[in-house]
Structures are given as C-alpha cells and as structure tokens.
Scaffold this active site. Structure first.
Site, mmCIF file in Angstrom:
data_model
loop_
_atom_site.group_PDB
_atom_site.id
_atom_site.type_symbol
_atom_site.label_atom_id
_atom_site.label_comp_id
_atom_site.label_asym_id
_atom_site.label_seq_id
_atom_site.Cartn_x
_atom_site.Cartn_y
_atom_site.Cartn_z
ATOM 1 N N ASP A 78 0.867 -1.183 0.000
ATOM 2 C CA ASP A 78 0.000 0.000 0.000
ATOM 3 C C ASP A 78 0.903 1.231 0.000
ATOM 4 O O ASP A 78 1.532 1.542 1.003
ATOM 5 C CB ASP A 78 -0.873 -0.040 1.270
ATOM 6 C CG ASP A 78 -1.964 1.021 1.284
ATOM 7 O OD1 ASP A 78 -1.921 1.941 0.454
ATOM 8 O OD2 ASP A 78 -2.858 0.916 2.149
ATOM 9 N N ASP B 139 -3.880 6.893 -3.544
ATOM 10 C CA ASP B 139 -3.772 5.874 -2.498
ATOM 11 C C ASP B 139 -4.277 4.572 -3.109
ATOM 12 O O ASP B 139 -5.452 4.457 -3.445
ATOM 13 C CB ASP B 139 -4.630 6.309 -1.302
ATOM 14 C CG ASP B 139 -4.536 5.359 -0.117
ATOM 15 O OD1 ASP B 139 -3.885 4.314 -0.238
ATOM 16 O OD2 ASP B 139 -5.128 5.664 0.936
ATOM 17 N N HIS C 136 -11.977 5.952 2.516
ATOM 18 C CA HIS C 136 -12.028 7.316 3.052
ATOM 19 C C HIS C 136 -11.943 8.348 1.944
ATOM 20 O O HIS C 136 -11.377 8.086 0.879
ATOM 21 C CB HIS C 136 -10.855 7.532 4.034
ATOM 22 C CG HIS C 136 -9.533 7.062 3.510
ATOM 23 N ND1 HIS C 136 -8.663 7.877 2.831
ATOM 24 C CD2 HIS C 136 -8.947 5.833 3.523
ATOM 25 C CE1 HIS C 136 -7.591 7.178 2.462
ATOM 26 N NE2 HIS C 136 -7.738 5.927 2.872
ATOM 27 N N HIS D 286 -6.677 11.204 5.081
ATOM 28 C CA HIS D 286 -8.013 10.848 5.572
ATOM 29 C C HIS D 286 -8.842 12.122 5.638
ATOM 30 O O HIS D 286 -8.750 12.891 6.582
ATOM 31 C CB HIS D 286 -7.928 10.148 6.934
ATOM 32 C CG HIS D 286 -7.257 8.808 6.870
ATOM 33 N ND1 HIS D 286 -6.400 8.327 7.844
ATOM 34 C CD2 HIS D 286 -7.289 7.844 5.924
ATOM 35 C CE1 HIS D 286 -5.955 7.132 7.481
ATOM 36 N NE2 HIS D 286 -6.472 6.819 6.330
ATOM 37 N N GLU E 199 -11.170 1.100 -0.445
ATOM 38 C CA GLU E 199 -10.302 -0.012 -0.067
ATOM 39 C C GLU E 199 -11.105 -1.012 0.754
ATOM 40 O O GLU E 199 -11.941 -0.637 1.570
ATOM 41 C CB GLU E 199 -9.075 0.469 0.710
ATOM 42 C CG GLU E 199 -9.331 1.221 1.988
ATOM 43 C CD GLU E 199 -8.015 1.665 2.645
ATOM 44 O OE1 GLU E 199 -7.049 0.873 2.655
ATOM 45 O OE2 GLU E 199 -7.973 2.802 3.155
ATOM 46 N N GLU F 292 -7.147 -1.717 -3.155
ATOM 47 C CA GLU F 292 -7.572 -0.318 -3.014
ATOM 48 C C GLU F 292 -7.300 0.457 -4.290
ATOM 49 O O GLU F 292 -6.259 0.282 -4.926
ATOM 50 C CB GLU F 292 -6.789 0.301 -1.853
ATOM 51 C CG GLU F 292 -6.978 1.785 -1.680
ATOM 52 C CD GLU F 292 -6.236 2.320 -0.456
ATOM 53 O OE1 GLU F 292 -6.704 3.300 0.120
ATOM 54 O OE2 GLU F 292 -5.181 1.745 -0.095
#
Length: 404
Positions: A177, A188, A257, A265, A290, A385
């Site tokens: 990740d 992300d 998120h 976040h 994710e 994700e």
C-alpha cells in the site's frame, strides 16, 4: 540547470523518447495480471524516465471511466457538467500524473519483489523509484505516505523501521500500500502480494469487494449501501487452510475514506460492512475505495512497534519546551507537512535519535501515531484499493492499471 530540463522535455514532445517496452510476466504472483508489451512507449525498459518528461504537454493518461447511472445518467452528456470539468482540469492533471507514476512504480516493484527480499529493501527500492519517476520536489510532489507492506494477520500500517530484518517468505500474504502525491493530490492504491495459490479465494474476495465498492460509488451514493454491497461480495467467499474451511469476512473496523489536499483521511469514511449511515458522496470528491478480507476475526487492534506517524492536520500552535522536539517538529513540517511519514524517513533526513522527541510531539497532540493494525495472530488479511474521482460527468478510477 532548469533551462536544460526544459530542452529535454521539448525533445520528448517532438516524437523522440519513444521506446519498445517489453511485456512483463506477473505469473509469480497470485491474481495480478501481466503488463502487456507497449511498442510506442514513453517509458524505457529500465523505468527511468520521469512521468512529467513522458508527458511534456501534461496530457497524462486518464484512469478507467465509469458512467453514472439512474438519476445521474444525465451527467454523461450535460454541457454544464462538461464546463465544470473544464474549470477543474488543473486538479485532475495533478492526480493523473500521480496515478501514472503509481502504475509505473507498481510495474517496477512487481519485477523484483520475490520471496527472500528483506522488507526494508523492498520498500527502499520502491520509494527511490517513486521519487525518480515523480521527479520529487519537496512538498510539491513526492511520496503520499510510507510504503505499507503489512504481512499476514497484520492488515495495515506496517513498514519496517531500521534494524527490522524481516524477510518476505513464499507463504506470506503482503499488502503493498503506497501513495504518490502531486500538489497535495494523493493517489492511495494497494494490492495483495502472495505466491502460494492456496490464498487465491481470499485475495479474490478483497478484489471483488473493492470493484463492487467502486461500482456502487458515485455522486449521491449512500455509504450504507456501498458498505452492504462490499460485505455481501466478500462474505460470498471461503478459504480452505490446513484442511479447515474458514469463512472470509470484511474487516469491520477498517474503511475507505475521502482524500483532501495534503490530507490522506479527508473526514468521510466509506464502510466495508452494512451500517445505518446516511452520508452521501458528492461531486468532485476524491475517495480511496479499499476493502480488507480476513479469515480471522474480521476486527483489528493496534499492536507491535509503531512506524507510521502524521502531523495532525489542524493542530494548533503549541509552545514546545524541549529543544529536540522543536527541531524535530521543524524537520517534519519542512519535509512532510501534514503528509504521513515513517521513522525510517526521519532517520534519512538526518533526524536520528528522534524517539523521545517524537514521543513528546505525540504527547503534545501535534503528531498522531498509527501503529500496525492486526487481526488475530495466525490469520490472513488481504487488501485491494483504488483512488476514484467523482467528476461531474463520470466516475474515474484514476489508479486502475493493467495489473489490477
């Protein structure tokens, strides 16, 4: 120096700088597709051309576009919505440059990650390549957050600290990740690395969970319904390990998120289980969709040595009494701002012997620690994700690649 760079970019624009990129066989991994050969590639086989030099006109590749449906189907052809997009195009270019870098770094990482590599080497090679391909420049562009490479029952937020000599094994399940940012726009994106076919079903569970979540995301989409659809997808799987058939479940206290500028976040959480939240997604928001699938409890707790930290986004000014803490805070603000960082990176910018000062910043509510998140020991957790952008006319999965 700057002038020289510009010349090079202009050269790339005139049709030079095209390469034959061979296909990459990813069959060493479970459920990661191969990279096809590209005849007229802007990237060379050694993967050394920065993304901005590949696209001097900033016409970075688009991600996967998915059309809106039902009440939002009108957006596809709406002139008004198209105009809105034209006005925000500059933001889109940033995220697309970051996403193209992410794809090329993934391709590079998938060429060398094999059992026997140390986790530190795995991360450092990836991080070096990210800096090279994004043409890192302070806080303007570079890493989005530390390279997570959590193993087995550890679901997230593990990266090795210096002195950790963990080696990747054939039977490990590693969640890779990592993030890339341009102008604070963070991509992300994560996938599961495994070599043993016995994990196929639990890897497929998180792949399906994420793709179903993406499919159900959109402007005005309700978080509760997205969570329910993800849960149903993941729970349709089971895994056989050591002669036992185990149910596969979503990790109920881990979430997708929203993502804000320089804020990984962003304040909204996308559940991966059914809940009663009435929050909805809105136009021009960025989300990390994710999902995590587990054959353990499907619930994580903080455990093990902490490596991930982040300056609290809206932390007020706190007068610090300890000189070393002041110096460390300054180094954090200079190098990372409000982006997440890890202890290795502090060492790398010269902040060795930072542990007490870091603890002081945590105690003063200036920096938040993010310890590894662990399911029950002996279990396995997988993750997939993608970053999506809710454009006015369509939904764009900016980080989608040929691999997943």
């Amino acid at each position: 120096k700057k002038k020289k760079k510009k010349k090079k970019a202009a050269g790339a624009a005139t049709g030079s700088g095209r390469y034959s990129l061979p296909a990459q066989d990813n069959s060493a991994f479970r459920l990661i597709a191969d990279w096809p050969a590209v005849e007229d590639s802007r990237q060379c086989a050694e993967m050394t051309v920065p993304v901005c030099e590949q696209y001097p006109e900033a016409d970075f590749p688009l991600g996967e576009e998915q059309q809106y449906v039902a009440n939002n189907a009108f957006r596809t052809t709406s002139a008004e919505k198209r105009e809105l997009e034209r006005l925000t195009h500059y933001e889109y270019e940033k995220i697309r440059r970051a996403a193209e870098c992410h794809r090329q770094v993934r391709r590079y990482a998938q060429s060398y990650i094999r059992p026997g590599i140390t986790m530190t080497d795995l991360c450092q090679r990836l991080e070096k390549k990210t800096h090279e391909l994004i043409a890192a420049q302070g806080l303007e562009c570079g890493w989005g957050f530390p390279t997570g490479c959590s193993l087995n029952w550890v679901a997230a937020h593990y990266t090795p600290n210096y002195g950790d000599n963990t080696v990747l094994q054939y039977d490990d399940v590693c969640k890779l990740d990592f993030g890339v940012q341009v102008g604070g726009r963070i991509v992300d994106c994560a996938f599961t690395i495994a070599f043993n076919p016995k994990y196929d079903s639990i890897i497929q569970a998180s792949k399906d969970g994420t793709n179903v979540g993406i499919k159900n995301a959109g402007i005005d989409a309700r978080f509760s319904e997205i969570g329910a659809s993800i849960q149903e997808a993941i729970e349709s799987y089971e895994i056989e390990l050591n002669g036992k058939t185990l149910p596969v479940k979503p990790v109920r206290n881990l979430n997708g998120h929203s993502i804000g500028p320089y804020q990984i976040h962003g304040g909204k959480s996308v559940p991966i289980t059914k809940n009663n939240e009435s929050t909805i997604m809105e136009e021009n928001e960025f989300y990390a969709i994710e999902t995590f699938a587990s054959c353990g409890k499907g619930y994580v707790v903080e455990d093990l040595d902490c490596s991930h930290y982040m300056k609290i986004f809206d932390a007020p000014h706190v007068p610090l009494r300890v000189k070393s803490s002041k110096a460390l805070l300054h180094a954090i603000e200079q190098n990372f701002g409000t982006l997440a960082f890890c202890r290795r990176w502090l060492d790398d910018v010269g902040q060795t012997r930072h542990l007490m000062a870091l603890k002081n910043l945590v105690d003063n509510d200036l920096v938040q620690p993010y310890p590894p998140l662990c399911d029950v020991k002996g279990s396995y957790v997988t993750q997939m994700e993608h970053t999506i952008l809710l454009r006015p006319t369509c939904k764009e999965v900016v980080s989608r690649g040929d691999d997943f």
